[in-house]
Design a protein around this motif. Structure first.
Motif, PDB file in Angstrom:
ATOM      1  N   ARG A 294       0.842  -1.216   0.000  1.00  0.00           N
ATOM      2  CA  ARG A 294       0.000   0.000   0.000  1.00  0.00           C
ATOM      3  C   ARG A 294       0.870   1.256   0.000  1.00  0.00           C
ATOM      4  NH1 ARG A 294      -4.899  -1.679   4.059  1.00  0.00           N
ATOM      5  NH2 ARG A 294      -5.746  -3.267   2.680  1.00  0.00           N
ATOM      6  N   ASP A 295       1.913   1.237   0.797  1.00  0.00           N
ATOM      7  CA  ASP A 295       2.831   2.390   0.823  1.00  0.00           C
ATOM      8  C   ASP A 295       3.485   2.592  -0.546  1.00  0.00           C
ATOM      9  OD1 ASP A 295       2.276   2.711   3.502  1.00  0.00           O
ATOM     10  OD2 ASP A 295       4.106   1.692   4.191  1.00  0.00           O
ATOM     11  N   LEU A 296       3.917   1.490  -1.157  1.00  0.00           N
ATOM     12  CA  LEU A 296       4.535   1.568  -2.481  1.00  0.00           C
ATOM     13  C   LEU A 296       3.551   2.123  -3.512  1.00  0.00           C
ATOM     14  CD1 LEU A 296       6.934   0.968  -4.341  1.00  0.00           C
ATOM     15  CD2 LEU A 296       5.967  -1.326  -4.657  1.00  0.00           C
ATOM     16  N   TYR A 297       2.305   1.637  -3.458  1.00  0.00           N
ATOM     17  CA  TYR A 297       1.288   2.123  -4.378  1.00  0.00           C
ATOM     18  C   TYR A 297       1.049   3.618  -4.187  1.00  0.00           C
ATOM     19  CZ  TYR A 297      -3.181   2.744  -6.710  1.00  0.00           C
ATOM     20  OH  TYR A 297      -4.182   3.201  -7.515  1.00  0.00           O
ATOM     21  N   GLN A 298       0.975   4.046  -2.936  1.00  0.00           N
ATOM     22  CA  GLN A 298       0.756   5.468  -2.634  1.00  0.00           C
ATOM     23  C   GLN A 298       1.900   6.322  -3.188  1.00  0.00           C
ATOM     24  OE1 GLN A 298      -1.985   6.719  -1.230  1.00  0.00           O
ATOM     25  NE2 GLN A 298      -1.204   8.789  -1.439  1.00  0.00           N
TER      26      GLN A 298
END
Length: 134
Positions: free
Chosen positions: A21-25
């Motif tokens: 999720r952090d990477l996607y953000q």
């Protein structure tokens, strides 16, 4: 140089991610900033094009000499087109006459051969026998 620094910064951010999720953000944020920067660069290039172009103040009609040259050129082109056709109205050169004659002969021979093949095929289909050749 600035692009290399941005790539290094992106890699550090991606490596520091703890979850998908952090990477996607981070990637979506990066995409938004890239699009915004690209739009700004395109606007800047467009403005520079408008500034660098010379402005047309007044359009003058062509001079008489230029008009005569264009008309002469157009006339020559028209003559070339009409003489290169199969039935031009201008007198043909001896080479063009010979080519025209050869085209007609080839067309008539081709038509004669085609008619012979058609006649032979019709004879063969009507009698189921091979046609006799002399």
């Amino acid at each position: 140089h600035d692009q290399q620094q941005q790539i290094e910064k992106d890699l550090k951010l991606c490596e520091s991610c703890k979850s998908w999720r952090d990477l996607y953000q981070i990637l979506t944020t990066r995409e938004v900033t890239v699009r915004a920067n690209q739009g700004a660069r395109m606007r800047e290039m467009r403005q520079n094009l408008n500034k660098g172009r010379p402005k047309i103040v007044k359009v003058r009609p062509a001079s008489q000499k230029h008009t005569r040259i264009l008309e002469k050129h157009h006339k020559i082109q028209q003559q070339a087109k009409s003489s290169s056709g199969w039935g031009g109205s201008t007198p043909m050169t001896p080479g063009a006459k010979k080519m025209n004659q050869l085209r007609k002969e080839t067309a008539s021979l081709s038509a004669l051969r085609h008619n012979t093949k058609v006649n032979l095929a019709a004879a063969a289909s009507s009698s189921h026998k091979r046609p006799a050749f002399d």
